[in-house]
Scaffold this active site. Structure first.
Site, mmCIF file in Angstrom:
data_model
loop_
_atom_site.group_PDB
_atom_site.id
_atom_site.type_symbol
_atom_site.label_atom_id
_atom_site.label_comp_id
_atom_site.label_asym_id
_atom_site.label_seq_id
_atom_site.Cartn_x
_atom_site.Cartn_y
_atom_site.Cartn_z
ATOM 1 N NE ARG A 181 -3.715 -2.305 2.276
ATOM 2 C CZ ARG A 181 -4.686 -2.582 3.123
ATOM 3 N NH1 ARG A 181 -4.954 -1.739 4.109
ATOM 4 N NH2 ARG A 181 -5.400 -3.682 3.001
ATOM 5 N NE ARG B 211 -0.949 4.412 9.537
ATOM 6 C CZ ARG B 211 -2.243 4.151 9.389
ATOM 7 N NH1 ARG B 211 -2.736 3.934 8.193
ATOM 8 N NH2 ARG B 211 -3.043 4.118 10.437
ATOM 9 C CD GLU C 71 -8.379 -1.286 10.799
ATOM 10 O OE1 GLU C 71 -8.385 -0.040 10.833
ATOM 11 O OE2 GLU C 71 -8.522 -1.943 9.753
ATOM 12 C CB SER D 86 -11.180 -4.169 8.457
ATOM 13 O OG SER D 86 -12.140 -3.155 8.381
ATOM 14 N NE ARG E 41 -1.799 -2.177 11.544
ATOM 15 C CZ ARG E 41 -2.677 -1.233 11.225
ATOM 16 N NH1 ARG E 41 -3.926 -1.326 11.667
ATOM 17 N NH2 ARG E 41 -2.322 -0.201 10.488
#
Length: 426
Positions: free
Chosen positions: A261, A276, A348, A351, A389
């Site tokens: 990403r 991230r 988070e 999702s 994560r």
RNA sequence: GGAAAGGUGGCUGAGUUGGCUUAAGGCGCACGAUUGGAAAUCGUGUGUGGGCUAAUACCCCACCGAGGGUUCGAAUCCCUCCCUUUCCGCCA
């Protein structure tokens, strides 16, 4: 994308639901050009019907030796008119399709209306945040000190926002992936997929990443391919342009892939550690289901993802996202947030979304129901979980005062019996 | 990357000197007839999208890999692209 027929039929309902996202989508303009398009289409089709009729007569006329010159001239005129109309219709089609591709999904009617993540609703919690008798360290410190994470060299090799796993770190990451895949396939009934890590533009459009979010993706130079931002893209598009036999539904898939990403807009946040990055690993769950089952399936899928956290004995909570915070393609989303001691809050880690027919319509994924009627499936997906994560959460929640990290029980068998990572043990 | 052949309905397979093909025939499938029941046989039907519509009823339009073009008319001719197969090259 949304159903143009539904927008025509109940524009007020569509507008109202979309407005809950906090933006205006100018549907009236869409409806105007749609009306013009249909008027032109009716004219063009009438001409074609006439052409077809005349074409059938021509062989007989010729055989009878009739003069067709005048008729041909007339037909030429008609043909030219139809071509002009068709050209304009094509232009409008492009305009409508560009318009529709930029409109997000309608949020489910029952989810909380809100502006941003502050309006999300905590649904449930599992385990209390981990308590420490000392000042807990952040995963980037723990990992670097143990020699299992190396950020400096990742930056040297590639650039900022890349990370590298080393020694027991690399093995732990692989163990996490194997544990997740095994649990999903053996307990959840998901079929494991190892898909391409690059996809074409059509696939990115099918799941909703394109055309609107092209800057978030890494394109591959001199090709029209993109590095996948999530396994959702290749796995959902597996069934693009297919009519799935109804009795094979629901279909459950799980896939491990790296994810890439660019996320240009998020620079500056979560700059340290594994949270991230431009590249991270993820194990994904994807479902294709009948519309009437999709919300029950969302609960089950969320439970499957939670199950991983439960087995890892990590404290987490489940949050229902409000209308202002759900993703572009989603109708309803639950986020799973894991307790991250270095942040002092939940972060988070998964999702889980129901896209209803939004992706199915974009990617043209349909099924044949009991009555033989063809209709769009509902697609769902969720991470189970983001591996980086999870790695970070394990380091932080399982850290010991001496700097070592205990291995969660369920992972021990994936590490040949290793129960603790210490500096000496490397 | 190079060369050759080829992409037709759920499958198979005709049609490529443009118009009696509204895509033949076969298989499969569905329903019906026949039968005590079944097989066999016979008959009928058998796609997707769009428009019109109360309608998943008629009717109309489009679709022979995709997109353009020529023509009164294109599965058939022309152009561009994609894919498949085989052979060669390169390579893990």
């Amino acid at each position: 994308m949304l159903d143009i027929k539904q927008i025509r039929k109940e524009p007020d309902k569509v507008k109202e639901l979309l407005s809950r996202r906090g933006a205006d989508f100018k549907l009236d303009k869409l409806l105007d050009i749609d009306k013009i398009r249909r008027e032109m289409l009716i004219k063009s089709e009438a001409i074609k019907a006439e052409q077809n009729k005349v074409s059938k007569l021509i062989p007989t006329l010729k055989k009878d030796g009739k003069d067709t010159k005048e008729l041909f001239e007339e037909m030429k005129q008609l043909s030219d008119t139809a071509k002009e109309l068709d050209f304009k219709i094509r232009e409008i089609d492009d305009e409508i399709s560009a318009f529709l591709l930029d409109i997000p999904n309608m949020p489910n009617e029952n989810i909380a209306i809100g502006k941003d993540d502050k309006d999300n609703i905590e649904v449930r919690k599992h385990l209390e945040p981990t308590k420490f008798s000392y000042e807990p360290k952040a995963h980037w410190d723990i990992g670097v000190e143990l020699g299992i994470l190396d950020f400096e060299r990742a930056v040297k090799i590639t650039g900022s926002r890349f990370s590298m796993f080393k020694g027991m770190g690399a093995r732990l990451e692989r163990a996490i992936i194997n544990f997740m895949l095994y649990t999903n396939s053996s307990e959840g009934g998901y079929t494991e997929i190892s898909p391409p890590f690059m996809v074409n533009r059509k696939s990115m459009t099918g799941t909703g990443q394109l055309p609107k979010f092209e800057l978030d993706a890494f394109g591959v130079r001199d090709t029209d391919y993109f590095l996948i931002p999530t396994a959702e893209v290749p796995v959902t598009n597996m069934h693009a342009d297919e009519i799935i036999p109804g009795d094979t539904l629901p279909l459950y898939y799980t896939a491990y892939t790296p994810c890439f990403r660019a996320e240009a807009g998020s620079a500056g946040r979560d700059t340290r550690g594994l949270i991230r990055n431009h590249q991270f690993d993820k194990v994904e769950l994807v479902k294709f289901v009948k519309p009437q089952d999709s919300y029950e399936e969302l609960e089950k899928l969320t439970n499957n993802a939670e199950n991983i956290l439960k087995k890892l004995k990590l404290p987490y909570r489940v949050v229902e996202l409000c209308t202002g915070d759900i993703g572009f393609s989603s109708a309803k989303t639950y986020d799973l947030e894991v307790w991250m001691p270095s942040y002092g809050r939940y972060v988070e880690i998964s999702s889980c979304s129901n896209f209803e027919s939004y992706q199915a319509r974009r990617a043209n994924i349909r099924y044949r129901d009991e009555e033989g009627k063809v209709q769009y499936v509902h697609t769902l997906n969720g991470s189970s979980l983001a591996v980086g994560r999870t790695f970070a959460a394990i380091l932080e929640n399982y850290q010991q005062e001496d700097g070592s990290v205990k291995i969660p029980d369920v992972l021990v068998q994936y590490l040949n019996g290793l129960t603790i990572i210490t500096k000496e043990g490397l």
